[in-house]
Scaffold this active site. Structure first.
Site, PDB file in Angstrom:
ATOM      1  CB  SER A   1      -0.956  -0.052   1.185  1.00 34.15           C
ATOM      2  OG  SER A   1      -2.028   0.774   0.916  1.00 34.15           O
TER       3      SER A   1
ATOM      4  CE  LYS B   1      -0.092   5.213  -1.867  1.00 41.14           C
ATOM      5  NZ  LYS B   1      -1.147   4.626  -2.631  1.00 41.14           N
TER       6      LYS B   1
ATOM      7  CD1 TRP C   1      -8.146   3.644  -1.744  1.00 37.80           C
ATOM      8  CD2 TRP C   1      -9.792   4.512  -2.978  1.00 37.80           C
ATOM      9  NE1 TRP C   1      -8.187   4.997  -1.502  1.00 37.80           N
ATOM     10  CE2 TRP C   1      -9.191   5.559  -2.242  1.00 37.80           C
ATOM     11  CE3 TRP C   1     -10.858   4.824  -3.822  1.00 37.80           C
ATOM     12  CZ2 TRP C   1      -9.604   6.888  -2.331  1.00 37.80           C
ATOM     13  CZ3 TRP C   1     -11.277   6.153  -3.911  1.00 37.80           C
ATOM     14  CH2 TRP C   1     -10.648   7.158  -3.173  1.00 37.80           C
TER      15      TRP C   1
ATOM     16  CG  HIS D   1      -5.687  -2.442   0.614  1.00 39.26           C
ATOM     17  ND1 HIS D   1      -4.971  -2.141  -0.505  1.00 39.26           N
ATOM     18  CD2 HIS D   1      -5.159  -1.697   1.625  1.00 39.26           C
ATOM     19  CE1 HIS D   1      -4.052  -1.239  -0.204  1.00 39.26           C
ATOM     20  NE2 HIS D   1      -4.151  -0.957   1.088  1.00 39.26           N
TER      21      HIS D   1
HETATM   22  C1  GTR Z   1      -5.467   4.556   1.715  1.00 35.98           C
HETATM   23  C2  GTR Z   1      -4.884   5.394   0.610  1.00 35.98           C
HETATM   24  C3  GTR Z   1      -4.183   4.506  -0.341  1.00 35.98           C
HETATM   25  C4  GTR Z   1      -3.265   3.517   0.351  1.00 35.98           C
HETATM   26  C5  GTR Z   1      -3.807   3.014   1.654  1.00 35.98           C
HETATM   27  C6  GTR Z   1      -2.826   2.345   2.602  1.00 35.98           C
HETATM   28  O1  GTR Z   1      -6.250   5.215   2.572  1.00 35.98           O
HETATM   29  O2  GTR Z   1      -5.924   6.093  -0.007  1.00 35.98           O
HETATM   30  O3  GTR Z   1      -3.504   5.280  -1.302  1.00 35.98           O
HETATM   31  O4  GTR Z   1      -2.016   4.037   0.519  1.00 35.98           O
HETATM   32  O5  GTR Z   1      -4.377   4.003   2.395  1.00 35.98           O
HETATM   33  O6  GTR Z   1      -1.672   2.712   2.678  1.00 35.98           O
HETATM   34  O7  GTR Z   1      -3.261   1.451   3.326  1.00 35.98           O
END
Ligand code: GTR
Length: 416
Positions: free
Chosen positions: A249, A253, A340, A391
């Site tokens: 996540s 990045k 997402w 996720h």
């Molecule tokens: C979310 C964000 C994502 C992702 C995620 C995470 O809220 O919108 O871009 O980075 O968090 O890191 O779990």
């Protein structure tokens, strides 16, 4: 609408859906993506030598417009060994805690390291950041609570708390990694800089304040991973030529940006990294630039805000971030329900990095197409899978990373 018209519309919509599914399956897209193999002055990139120059152009754009500029790494790495347990995981592993110090006033960057006790002198390794502190990755009480600020769900009142020990243990299948012959190094991203707009005075951003750097938190975390690499090069149980940087996540990045800015990472793995990670911005189906800048205005540089709802004006897109890893192997993973992060956009970006790999005579995902669930593509130098579920980073994901790393590193290991 008469009957003929509605039959016609029905067929037309059906054709459009079938056509777009086919396009994604083959990796094609009608998005206008910035071209990697063309210089800013319009001339073509024809050789690996050309690419080295073009790579700098792309890197500079990402730095200026997306992640921000960062300081040089300090030439020296200061560290202390806090503890060594040669009999961890029932004797399978050696566990070591090492603290890195950027200056004598800074709070330490705490590393939790497991090395396999498999008789090999140096191990290939996975390096990954965690969200809440090393203590959140394990139920092992030898790992102290982090003293740093933690986000909600990582402790109580932004302080680490025993009740939260091991809450993210499921994301760190240490035994599986050790059994496969890899070392694991984990570090809390908040030791490098807190994931908060107001707490930044506690991290590396403070150390380099007022020196003109435009970095956001993602670049700071990447910088921290690179500093850890400085240490790993000094650690005689790590094969520093075979370190895979991995992140989930937001930390996926950061892993990608670390891999782009530091070619010492031999393999770069992005797990469900989505917007600002592996996903193409121009796809615009999942999280968009305006969403991420609104919720996390401190993750990217200020220039990035110019692109809110103006994705097409950004001179780069994320297939070029992936291409910056070439010729090193890179892996992108998605999850079916992680809308997402947009699995299609993650796949397409990995796919369209392929032209640069081709220039090196290497294969990307061209023979793969958008795969079915749990059917990973490991044949080329760009790996990809999509699994069922949401996720997260799961055992299944780690199993694929281990398999891919095995293929890529080919296990040339020296005996003790
Ligand atoms: C979310 C964000 C994502 C992702 C995620 C995470 O809220 O919108 O871009 O980075 O968090 O890191 O779990």
């Amino acid at each position: 609408m008469n009957r003929n018209n509605s039959i016609f519309s029905f067929i037309l919509i059906g054709c459009i859906i079938a056509f777009s599914t086919l396009c994604i399956a083959t990796g094609q897209t009608n998005m206008q993506l910035p071209v990697s193999l063309r210089f800013e002055n319009g001339s073509e990139v024809k050789s690996v030598k050309d690419w080295k120059k073009r790579r700098n152009e792309i890197l500079r754009i990402f730095e200026q417009e997306v992640y921000g500029t960062s300081p040089q790494l300090p030439p020296k790495v200061n560290f202390t060994i806090e503890s060594v347990n040669k009999n961890a995981l029932g004797g399978k592993a050696t566990k070591k805690r090492v603290n890195l110090y950027l200056d004598k006033f800074s709070t330490p960057i705490e590393l939790l390291i497991y090395y396999p006790n498999n008789g090999l002198k140096k191990s290939p390794a996975f390096l990954g950041q965690n969200f809440f502190g090393n203590y959140s990755t394990t139920t092992d009480e030898e790992v102290p609570l982090t003293k740093q600020w933690v986000p909600d769900k990582g402790g109580v009142g932004n302080r680490a708390d025993e009740a939260f020990r091991g809450i993210q243990g499921g994301r760190w299948p240490v035994e599986k990694i050790i059994d496969a012959g890899y070392a694991l190094i984990t570090v809390y991203c908040g030791d490098i800089d807190p994931d908060s707009d107001t707490e930044y005075k506690n991290g590396v951003l403070r150390l380099y304040e007022n020196q003109g750097y435009t970095w956001g938190r993602l670049a700071a975390w990447s910088w921290g991973l690179r500093y850890v690499m400085n240490y790993l090069e000094k650690d005689n149980r790590i094969n520093s030529k075979q370190v895979a940087v991995v992140g989930h996540s937001r930390l996926g990045k950061a892993a990608l940006w670390a891999g782009a800015t530091d070619e010492r990472f031999a393999l770069v793995i992005s797990n469900n990294s989505g917007c600002g990670g592996a996903a193409l911005f121009r796809q615009k189906k999942g999280e968009r630039i305006s969403n991420i800048n609104k919720r996390f205005p401190f993750w990217f540089c200020e220039n990035f805000k110019k692109y809110n709802d103006r994705e097409e004006e950004l001179p780069v897109d994320q297939h070029q971030l992936i291409a910056l890893m070439a010729p090193r192997p890179v892996y992108v993973a998605s999850a079916e329900k992680d809308i997402w992060a947009d699995p299609e956009a993650e796949f397409l970006s990995a796919y369209h990095a392929g032209d640069v790999y081709k220039l090196f005579g290497l294969r990307g995902l061209e023979n793969c197409g958008f795969p079915k669930l749990e059917q990973p593509c490991h044949a080329g130098n760009i790996g990809y899978h999509i699994r069922s579920g949401g996720h997260d980073i799961t055992d299944y994901d780690w199993e694929q990373y281990i398999k891919f790393a095995d293929i890529q590193f080919r296990k040339k290991r020296k005996k003790l």
